[in-house]
Scaffold this motif. Structure first.
Motif, short mmCIF file in Angstrom:
data_model
loop_
_atom_site.label_atom_id
_atom_site.label_comp_id
_atom_site.label_asym_id
_atom_site.label_seq_id
_atom_site.Cartn_x
_atom_site.Cartn_y
_atom_site.Cartn_z
N SER A 23 0.83 -1.20 0.00
CA SER A 23 0.00 0.00 0.00
C SER A 23 0.87 1.25 0.00
N PHE A 24 0.24 2.41 -0.23
CA PHE A 24 0.98 3.66 -0.09
C PHE A 24 1.52 3.78 1.32
N ALA A 25 0.73 3.35 2.30
CA ALA A 25 1.15 3.48 3.70
C ALA A 25 2.45 2.73 3.98
N ASP A 26 2.65 1.60 3.34
CA ASP A 26 3.90 0.85 3.55
C ASP A 26 5.11 1.68 3.13
N PHE A 27 4.97 2.34 1.97
CA PHE A 27 6.03 3.25 1.49
C PHE A 27 6.20 4.42 2.46
N PHE A 28 5.09 5.02 2.88
CA PHE A 28 5.10 6.19 3.76
C PHE A 28 5.79 5.86 5.09
N HIS A 217 -3.58 3.75 -4.77
CA HIS A 217 -2.37 3.81 -3.95
C HIS A 217 -1.18 4.22 -4.81
N TYR A 218 -1.12 3.70 -6.03
CA TYR A 218 0.01 3.99 -6.91
C TYR A 218 -0.03 5.43 -7.42
N ASN A 219 -1.22 5.98 -7.67
CA ASN A 219 -1.33 7.37 -8.06
C ASN A 219 -0.60 8.26 -7.06
N LEU A 221 1.55 7.29 -4.60
CA LEU A 221 2.97 6.93 -4.52
C LEU A 221 3.74 7.62 -5.63
N ALA A 222 3.21 7.56 -6.85
CA ALA A 222 3.90 8.16 -8.00
C ALA A 222 4.04 9.66 -7.82
N ASN A 223 2.96 10.35 -7.46
CA ASN A 223 3.02 11.80 -7.39
C ASN A 223 3.88 12.30 -6.24
N VAL A 224 3.82 11.62 -5.10
CA VAL A 224 4.70 11.97 -3.99
C VAL A 224 6.16 11.76 -4.41
N TRP A 225 6.43 10.67 -5.10
CA TRP A 225 7.79 10.38 -5.56
C TRP A 225 8.24 11.40 -6.59
N GLN A 226 7.38 11.71 -7.58
CA GLN A 226 7.72 12.67 -8.63
C GLN A 226 8.13 14.02 -8.06
N PHE A 227 7.54 14.37 -6.93
CA PHE A 227 7.75 15.69 -6.32
C PHE A 227 8.82 15.64 -5.24
N LEU A 254 -3.61 18.26 1.75
CA LEU A 254 -3.40 16.86 2.12
C LEU A 254 -2.06 16.36 1.58
N PHE A 255 -1.78 16.67 0.33
CA PHE A 255 -0.58 16.20 -0.35
C PHE A 255 0.69 16.77 0.28
N ILE A 256 0.69 18.08 0.55
CA ILE A 256 1.90 18.73 1.07
C ILE A 256 2.12 18.42 2.54
N TYR A 257 1.11 18.68 3.38
CA TYR A 257 1.29 18.54 4.83
C TYR A 257 1.21 17.08 5.29
N GLY A 258 0.26 16.34 4.71
CA GLY A 258 0.01 14.99 5.20
C GLY A 258 0.93 13.94 4.63
N LEU A 259 1.50 14.19 3.42
CA LEU A 259 2.27 13.15 2.75
C LEU A 259 3.71 13.56 2.45
N CYS A 260 3.89 14.66 1.71
CA CYS A 260 5.23 14.99 1.21
C CYS A 260 6.19 15.45 2.30
N PHE A 261 5.76 16.35 3.15
CA PHE A 261 6.67 16.81 4.21
C PHE A 261 7.09 15.66 5.13
N PRO A 262 6.17 14.82 5.58
CA PRO A 262 6.60 13.71 6.45
C PRO A 262 7.59 12.75 5.80
N VAL A 263 7.44 12.44 4.50
CA VAL A 263 8.36 11.44 3.92
C VAL A 263 9.77 11.98 3.78
N ARG A 264 9.94 13.30 3.87
CA ARG A 264 11.28 13.87 3.87
C ARG A 264 11.72 14.33 5.27
N GLY A 265 10.91 14.02 6.28
CA GLY A 265 11.28 14.36 7.65
C GLY A 265 11.04 15.80 8.01
#
Length: 557
Positions: A23-28, A217-219, A221-227, A254-265
């Motif tokens: 899932s996306f969560a596993d990557f996150f 989930h892949y949508n 994952l892809a967009n978070v990765w692309q950015f 949702l994308f910026i605060y909830g996903l992208c910032f956390p995956v980069r710490g």
């Protein structure tokens, strides 16, 4: 040369991880666990949650959802302003292989009911201070004999909270954060991340009523990765802090605060809503390095006299999206921040839409041409193709000519949820998503020049004219109507209406104020007719009956 473009630096492309059945969560979680001391803060309560606790909450929440019987294909609706547990519920739903549909917290009961029904939500996670909206939805549902919720989980439930609504016992969301027999449960289903839906945000698309946007989930994952995996687009780490004032129900926040910032710490300061002093105070207090905003907030930062009273010197990166920001406004903001000590601040624009998970283009951090950085929507993200097509022939236009912007890439939505016709009208047979935005590419710049689609953008929110027209037409004195957007100094665009009264209705008996109030009582504040109502004799239409909104809009500009 035709107007077709894609990410140019092929040597720097890092392939998106092949997800297998994860899932996306596993990557996150794999990314976030590297930064246990990074944090979220709820600035309204001064509460902090370290990423180590975030991970624990997500795993417990997922386990409890599974224990409650939720499985792949079930949908949970989430209705709350920005708070610490928003990201918890968001990522936990992915880990449990269930679908999550975020709802606007300023919805009326009728609007909430519509989303619950269209998304097929089995349960609702809702903030305690929004329960009156749910009660309103229940009243409407009783008339329609609809709305069946298995469970209702309440964020910040307290002693004043009712015990039941519509016969369903209200449970504290915290129950989902408890340990489940000292273990983390796993979903029984096997996930197909490229086809299984995770998020169901709602968008009006290019026309019509709001529709569920099926994002896999892949949508995401892809967009978070692309950015997030490219420093030239997103240079963030444990020493970075962003003030999160954009609503997280919206894909941008949702994308910026909830996903992208956390995956980069990166550290995230959440605000439940925009209040000028609180926004400025948070930037100063937490020494924010990043500010992601919409054009009205850019205007606030560049023009409001209160800005001079706060220290903004740590701000390094400002991104504006959701609507075009004028070159002059961006330059003025850069000058104001330079005066505040942010001499190396980069101001850039991004472009996308919910249907693109949500990002397609962004100004690069190393762009040295200030006019290109400030005035355009940037360059395509890696693995993203863009072409500009003629509005009539659908053929790719010549370089510099105007046309509709189309996008193809791994971030393009699966489609509109259970709406094949709307999907076919938006994504063509070759996989190109037709955005409804009109633009051109000139002097190495992408420019948005107009919108083919009917949507009105007010403070970054989408307003569907068809929805407001449907409400106006329920008024006994209204024969016909057309809703369109007009430029507004603080809103960006203001919803406006032209109304034809029923024959024999004296104008003196029905006023614009009465009709505005009629609509306002039925919609969220940002959908109200702030641009006014005009009474006319006839709504201009094509021979096939399609309303000519652009004609009316031009008439009243």
């Amino acid at each position: 040369m035709a107007s077709y473009f894609k990410f140019e630096d092929l040597k720097s492309i890092v392939p998106i991880p092949e997800p297998g059945n994860r899932s996306f969560a596993d990557f996150f979680l794999e990314k976030v666990e590297r930064y246990p001391r990074s944090w979220f803060v709820d600035a309204s309560k001064d509460e902090k949650m370290y990423f180590s606790e975030l991970v624990s909450r997500i795993r417990h929440c997922s386990s409890n959802l599974i224990k409650h019987g939720y499985k792949k294909g079930d949908t949970v609706c989430l209705m709350s302003k920005n708070c610490l547990n928003f990201t918890v519920a968001l990522v936990a739903s992915s880990l449990a292989h269930i679908q999550l549909s975020p709802a606007n917290p300023v919805f009326t009961g009728q609007e909430l009911l519509y989303q619950l029904e269209v998304s097929g939500s089995r349960s609702l996670i809702i903030a305690n201070n929004l329960l009156s909206t749910l009660e309103e939805a229940v009243k409407v549902a009783k008339q329609k004999k609809s709305l069946i919720l298995d469970e209702i989980f309440v964020l910040d439930l307290n002693s004043d909270t009712p015990t039941t609504i519509a016969g369903v016992t209200l449970q504290p969301f915290e129950n989902l954060l408890q340990s489940v027999d000292d273990q983390f449960l796993q979903p029984e289903s096997t996930l197909d991340p490229k086809n299984d839906i995770w998020l169901l945000p709602f968008s009006s698309g290019t026309t019509g009523l709001p529709k569920g946007v099926a994002l896999t989930h892949y949508n995401l994952l892809a967009n978070v990765w692309q950015f997030s995996q490219y420093d030239n687009f997103f240079k963030v780490g444990p020493d970075s802090t962003i003030v999160g004032v954009l609503p997280m129900y919206h894909m941008y926040g949702l994308f910026i605060y909830g996903l992208c910032f956390p995956v980069r710490g990166g550290n995230v300061v959440l605000l439940p809503e925009f209040q000028p002093v609180n926004f400025l105070m948070s930037i100063q207090k937490y020494k924010a390095t990043h500010v992601y905003i919409v054009p009205p907030l850019a205007l606030f930062l560049s023009k409001d006299p209160r800005v001079k009273d706060y220290d903004l010197m740590h701000v390094q990166d400002v991104v504006s999206a959701a609507a075009p920001l004028a070159l002059e406004s961006a330059e003025e903001l850069a000058d104001v921040l330079a005066e505040k000590g942010s001499k190396d601040v980069v101001i850039r624009q991004a472009w996308g839409m919910t249907e693109l998970s949500p990002l397609a283009t962004l100004g690069a951090l190393n762009e040295t041409d200030r006019s290109k950085l400030f005035g355009s929507i940037g360059d395509p993200l890696p693995m993203t193709e863009i072409k500009i097509v003629d509005l009539e022939s659908n053929e790719t236009v010549q370089l510099g000519d105007e046309g509709e912007i189309c996008v193809r890439g791994p971030q393009v939505m699966q489609g509109y949820y259970k709406n094949e016709e709307a999907t076919r009208n938006t994504i063509d047979e070759e996989g190109w998503l037709h955005s409804g935005d009109i633009g051109r590419h000139v002097n190495s710049q992408f420019l948005i020049t107009d919108r083919l689609k009917e949507l009105i953008k007010t403070k970054g929110h989408q307003v569907a004219p068809a929805e407001l027209e449907g409400i106006l037409l329920t008024h006994p004195s209204v024969q016909d109507c057309c809703v369109f957007g007009l430029p507004h100094s603080s809103l960006g665009e203001a919803p406006s209406a032209a109304v034809v009264l029923r024959p024999g209705t004296p104008h003196a008996t029905v006023t614009d104020t009465q009709l505005s109030s009629f609509v306002a009582s039925r919609v969220a504040p940002y959908k109200q007719l702030a641009g006014g109502i005009r009474f006319i004799d006839l709504i201009p239409k094509t021979a096939s009956g399609k309303i000519l909104r652009r004609v009316l809009r031009a008439r009243y500009l």
